[in-house]
Design an enzyme around this catalytic site. Structure first.
Site, short mmCIF file in Angstrom:
data_model
loop_
_atom_site.label_atom_id
_atom_site.label_comp_id
_atom_site.label_asym_id
_atom_site.label_seq_id
_atom_site.Cartn_x
_atom_site.Cartn_y
_atom_site.Cartn_z
N PRO A 293 -29.09 56.24 53.48
CA PRO A 293 -27.81 56.59 52.84
C PRO A 293 -27.02 55.35 52.43
O PRO A 293 -26.95 54.37 53.16
CB PRO A 293 -27.07 57.34 53.95
CG PRO A 293 -27.63 56.79 55.22
CD PRO A 293 -29.07 56.49 54.92
N ARG A 332 -17.41 52.18 37.16
CA ARG A 332 -18.14 53.46 37.19
C ARG A 332 -17.74 54.40 36.05
O ARG A 332 -18.52 55.24 35.65
CB ARG A 332 -18.05 54.13 38.56
CG ARG A 332 -18.72 53.29 39.66
CD ARG A 332 -18.95 54.03 40.96
NE ARG A 332 -19.97 55.05 40.83
CZ ARG A 332 -19.74 56.32 40.68
NH1 ARG A 332 -18.51 56.78 40.67
NH2 ARG A 332 -20.74 57.16 40.55
N CYS A 363 -10.01 43.65 27.90
CA CYS A 363 -10.02 43.83 26.45
C CYS A 363 -11.23 44.67 26.08
O CYS A 363 -12.23 44.15 25.57
CB CYS A 363 -10.08 42.48 25.77
SG CYS A 363 -8.51 41.68 25.90
N GLU A 364 -11.15 45.94 26.37
CA GLU A 364 -12.30 46.83 26.22
C GLU A 364 -11.73 48.24 26.23
O GLU A 364 -11.17 48.66 27.24
CB GLU A 364 -13.21 46.61 27.44
CG GLU A 364 -14.59 47.11 27.35
CD GLU A 364 -15.53 46.16 26.61
OE1 GLU A 364 -16.29 46.68 25.80
OE2 GLU A 364 -15.48 44.94 26.82
N TYR A 392 -20.22 51.40 45.60
CA TYR A 392 -20.53 51.00 44.24
C TYR A 392 -19.29 50.59 43.43
O TYR A 392 -19.23 50.83 42.22
CB TYR A 392 -21.32 52.10 43.51
CG TYR A 392 -22.60 52.47 44.23
CD1 TYR A 392 -23.60 51.52 44.40
CD2 TYR A 392 -22.81 53.74 44.77
CE1 TYR A 392 -24.78 51.83 45.07
CE2 TYR A 392 -23.98 54.06 45.44
CZ TYR A 392 -24.96 53.10 45.60
OH TYR A 392 -26.12 53.41 46.26
N1 LLP Z 1 -32.62 54.03 48.53
C1 LLP Z 1 -32.97 53.58 47.32
C2 LLP Z 1 -34.36 53.16 47.11
C3 LLP Z 1 -32.03 53.53 46.29
O1 LLP Z 1 -32.40 53.09 45.10
C4 LLP Z 1 -30.70 53.93 46.53
C5 LLP Z 1 -29.69 53.86 45.47
C6 LLP Z 1 -30.36 54.38 47.82
C7 LLP Z 1 -31.35 54.43 48.79
C8 LLP Z 1 -28.98 54.83 48.18
O2 LLP Z 1 -28.63 55.95 47.47
P1 LLP Z 1 -27.21 56.66 47.79
O3 LLP Z 1 -27.29 57.21 49.19
O4 LLP Z 1 -26.16 55.64 47.64
O5 LLP Z 1 -27.10 57.72 46.76
N2 LLP Z 1 -24.47 52.49 41.00
C9 LLP Z 1 -24.68 53.92 41.02
C10 LLP Z 1 -25.62 54.32 42.14
C11 LLP Z 1 -26.95 53.64 42.06
C12 LLP Z 1 -27.85 54.03 43.20
C13 LLP Z 1 -29.01 53.11 43.26
N3 LLP Z 1 -29.92 53.38 44.32
C14 LLP Z 1 -23.34 54.62 41.14
O6 LLP Z 1 -22.31 53.96 41.18
O7 LLP Z 1 -23.29 55.84 41.12
#
Ligand code: LLP
Length: 434
Positions: A293, A332, A363-364, A392
Site C-alpha cells: 500500500p 495531480r 505561469c500555466e 503523491y
Molecule cells: N506497488 C507498485 C508496483 C506500484 O507501482 C504502486 C504505485 C504501488 C505499489 C502503490 O500503489 P498505491 O497503493 O499507492 O495505489 N502518481 C499517481 C499514482 C501512481 C502509482 C504508481 N504505482 C497518483 O498520484 O495518483
C-alpha cells in the site's frame, strides 16, 4: 462535523484542527504553503494492514509501504517502527531509506528500467528482494550478482491482464503496459524459464500490481486468482515451489465525499479466501503474502495549507481563487484532473455555497487544484486546506517556475514537528555550476 479525513475537527476557536493542533496557528508559525501530516493516522493505517493480515491470513504475510507515495526519512523510520517493509523504485528512494536506517532485508526494489548502477547499488547493499520486470533486466541482475559473487533474491513481476477501473495513467495490470511480463503472450513463462537457468538468482516468488485508486474488490480477487494459477502452472512445468506472492498496492481512498473505497478488512478477507481456495485446487503451498500500500497509508493523513492571494470573478463564467502554491506542490490536477475537497481552516463550518476554481501561482493555465469546487465565501489572506494530499503530492512536487517546495509538518502527540523543512532559494540553486 465529519470531514473526509478522520483526524480533523473544529476546535473551540472555530478553527480546523488536526489531532488537537490548530491548523491556523500552524500556518502562522510555519508559513504557507505547508503539508501537514498526522503521524497517528499513518500508524493506525499500519496497524490496520498488520491486523488484517493476522486476522485473515494467519499473519503469514507482510505489508510493505510503497514509499513513492510519500518518501522522506521520517516516513521510513515510522513504517520501520510499525514492522513494515518498504518498496522503493529508484536509487534515490533506496538511498533515502538506507540513510534513514531502514533494514536492507525488508527493502523491495521495483521499476521497469532500473539502471545497472541502481542494480549494483541494491545488490551491494544486500536488499531483500529485487523485483524483475523483464528479460533484459534479469540478465543484468544475473551478471552483476555474478560479479559480486552473490545470489540475488528476485520476485518476478507478472502482468496478469486485468483492466481495473481507474485513470489510464495509473492502470498497470492490462496487457498494454510498460510494466512486467505479460501472461497471455507467454512472455511471463519465458521469463521464468530464463530465471530458472540464471545461475546467480534465486526465484523467491511472483508479483503483480493492477493499478492505483481502485475501489472494487473484484479486480483484486481476480488478480489473486490469476497469480495463484500461474504459481500452480510454474510448479507443474518447472517443479519450482515459490514461497512469496506479492499482490501489489492500489487500494483507493477518499478525496471527496463521492469516493467510497471498500473496507481494508474486506479486501484482505476476500483476497485471502481466493489464495487459500486456489492453493488447494492447484495443490500448491500457501504463499507468504505481500501487499504494497502507498496511497492508502498516507493520503488521508495529510492536507496542504495555503493562503488565498487573489480572487478574480469573471461574471457568469468563473471565480478564480488563487493560492500561494499549486501544481508545484500538487501536480495531480494537471496530470489526472484529480478532484479534491477544500475547507477553510479559519471558517470550517461556514456554508460551502460558492463554486470556485482554485488556481495555483504558476505561469500555466492548467495549474489548478480543482475546477468548480464548493467553497465558502473566502477572503484574501484566508487559510484554506486541501484535504487528502498526503500521497503523491510532496513526492511528485517540482521546482517549476523556481518555486521552493513546502515543508512537511508532522503532527505527533499533539505537537507539530518539522519533518522536512521548507526549501530555500539557495537550495534550488545548489546544482547550478555558474
Ligand atoms: N506497488 C507498485 C508496483 C506500484 O507501482 C504502486 C504505485 C504501488 C505499489 C502503490 O500503489 P498505491 O497503493 O499507492 O495505489 N502518481 C499517481 C499514482 C501512481 C502509482 C504508481 N504505482 C497518483 O498520484 O495518483
Amino acid at each position: 462535523m465529519q470531514f473526509i479525513m478522520d483526524c480533523l475537527n473544529v476546535n473551540e476557536n472555530g478553527n480546523l484542527e488536526m489531532s488537537g493542533c490548530d491548523l491556523v496557528k500552524i500556518a502562522k508559525e510555519f508559513g504557507t504553503p505547508a503539508y501537514v501530516v498526522d503521524d497517528a493516522t499513518i500508524r493506525n493505517n499500519c496497524k490496520k494492514y498488520n491486523d488484517s493480515i493476522k486476522k485473515y491470513y494467519d499473519g503469514n504475510g507482510r505489508a510493505i509501504y510503497a514509499s513513492k507515495a510519500l518518501s522522506c526519512k521520517y516516513m521510513y523510520k515510522l513504517v520501520n517502527e510499525e514492522g513494515f517493509g518498504i518498496d522503493v523504485v529508484s536509487g534515490g528512494e533506496l538511498y533515502a531509506a538506507l540513510s534513514a536506517g531502514f533494514p536492507a532485508d525488508k527493502i523491495y526494489f521495483h521499476g521497469n528500467n532500473k539502471t545497472p548502477d541502481e542494480l549494483k547499488y541494491a545488490l551491494e547493499n544486500n536488499i531483500g528482494r529485487i523485483m524483475v520486470d523483464n528479460a533484459l533486466e534479469l540478465s543484468r541482475i544475473n551478471e552483476i550478482a555474478g560479479e559480486l559473487k552473490i545470489k540475488a533474491n528476485i520476485i518476478i513481476r507478472i502482468t496478469p491482464g486485468i483492466d481495473a477501473s481507474t485513470h489510464d495513467f495509473i492502470k498497470t495490470g492490462q496487457i498494454d503496459s510498460k510494466f512486467g511480463a505479460v501472461l497471455e503472450t507467454g512472455e511471463a513463462d519465458d521469463l521464468v524459464a530464463l530465471a530458472v537457468k540464471a545461475e546467480n538468482v534465486c526465484i523467491k516468488g511472483f508479483h503483480c500490481h493492477i493499478g492505483s485508486q481502485i475501489f472494487d474488490l473484484e479486480p483484486f480477487e481476480h488478480a489473486a486468482e490469476v497469480m495463484m494459477n500461474f504459481i500452480g502452472d510454474v510448479k507443474e512445468k518447472y517443479g519450482i515451489i515459490t514461497d512469496e506472492l506479492d499482490l501489489g498496492g492500489g487500494f483507493g481512498i477518499r478525496y471527496t465525499e463521492d469516493d467510497n473505497p471498500s473496507d481494508l478488512g474486506e479486501y484482505m478477507n476476500a483476497v485471502s479466501k481466493v489464495v487459500k481456495r486456489v492453493a488447494k485446487e492447484r495443490d500448491v503451498k500457501l504463499p507468504f503474502i505481500i501487499v504494497e500500500p502507498g496511497r492508502s497509508m498516507v493520503a488521508e493523513a495529510g492536507l496542504t495549507l495555503y493562503s488565498v492571494g487573489t480572487i478574480k470573478n469573471i461574471p457568469n463564467i468563473r471565480t478564480y481563487v488563487s493560492i500561494d502554491g499549486g501544481m508545484t506542490d500538487n501536480p495531480r490536477y494537471i496530470l489526472y484532473q484529480s478532484r479534491y475537497t477544500a475547507v477553510s481552516a479559519e471558517n470550517p463550518l461556514a456554508p460551502q455555497d460558492k463554486t470556485v476554481t482554485i488556481a495555483g501561482k504558476c505561469c500555466e493555465s492548467g495549474d489548478l487544484i480543482g475546477k468548480d469546487m464548493p467553497l465558502n465565501d473566502v477572503k484574501v489572506g484566508e487559510i484554506i486546506a486541501i484535504l487528502s494530499t498526503g500521497a503523491y503530492n510532496y513526492s511528485m512536487s517540482s521546482n517549476y517556475n523556481r518555486v521552493p517546495r513546502p515543508p512537511i509538518i508532522m503532527i505527533k502527540d499533539g505537537k507539530p514537528t518539522v519533518a522536512v523543512r521548507r526549501e530555500t532559494y539557495d537550495d534550488m540553486l545548489k546544482c547550478d555550476m555558474f
